[in-house]
Design a protein around this motif. Structure first.
Motif, short mmCIF file in Angstrom:
data_model
loop_
_atom_site.label_atom_id
_atom_site.label_comp_id
_atom_site.label_asym_id
_atom_site.label_seq_id
_atom_site.Cartn_x
_atom_site.Cartn_y
_atom_site.Cartn_z
N ARG A 131 75.12 1.64 -73.64
CA ARG A 131 74.92 0.44 -72.82
C ARG A 131 74.25 -0.66 -73.62
O ARG A 131 74.61 -1.83 -73.51
N GLU A 132 73.26 -0.29 -74.43
CA GLU A 132 72.58 -1.27 -75.26
C GLU A 132 73.53 -1.87 -76.29
O GLU A 132 73.54 -3.09 -76.51
N ARG B 223 76.77 -2.11 -76.03
CA ARG B 223 77.71 -2.95 -75.30
C ARG B 223 77.11 -4.29 -74.93
O ARG B 223 77.79 -5.31 -74.94
N SER B 224 75.82 -4.30 -74.59
CA SER B 224 75.19 -5.56 -74.20
C SER B 224 74.97 -6.47 -75.41
O SER B 224 74.86 -7.69 -75.25
#
Length: 77
Positions: free
Chosen positions: A66-67, A69-70
């Protein structure tokens, strides 16, 4: 398709096994991750090494994804 529950027309989360969402939007991942971080911090204060469970390892991996991707920029349309 991975995660798709045939016959129901919806997806099943690979983390909590609940229908209707997938692991990328699962709120249980963040909860387990926070608990894991608290355990690691507690064990580090005592000078011990904490061995995470398989579910905690999965949560850590997903939070890293998630990190990442952000941090990536979206392509213009």
């Amino acid at each position: 398709m991975k995660g798709y529950e045939w016959g129901t027309g919806t997806v099943r989360c690979g983390f909590c096994k609940i229908l209707g969402h997938n692991i990328t939007s699962c709120s249980h991942v963040t909860t387990i991750y926070r608990v894991y971080l608290n355990k690691v911090q507690h064990y580090n204060i005592r000078g011990e090494l904490y061995s995470p469970t398989s579910l905690e390892k999965k949560a850590v991996k997903e939070m890293q994804r998630r990190e990442a991707r952000s941090q990536t920029q979206k392509k213009p349309r």
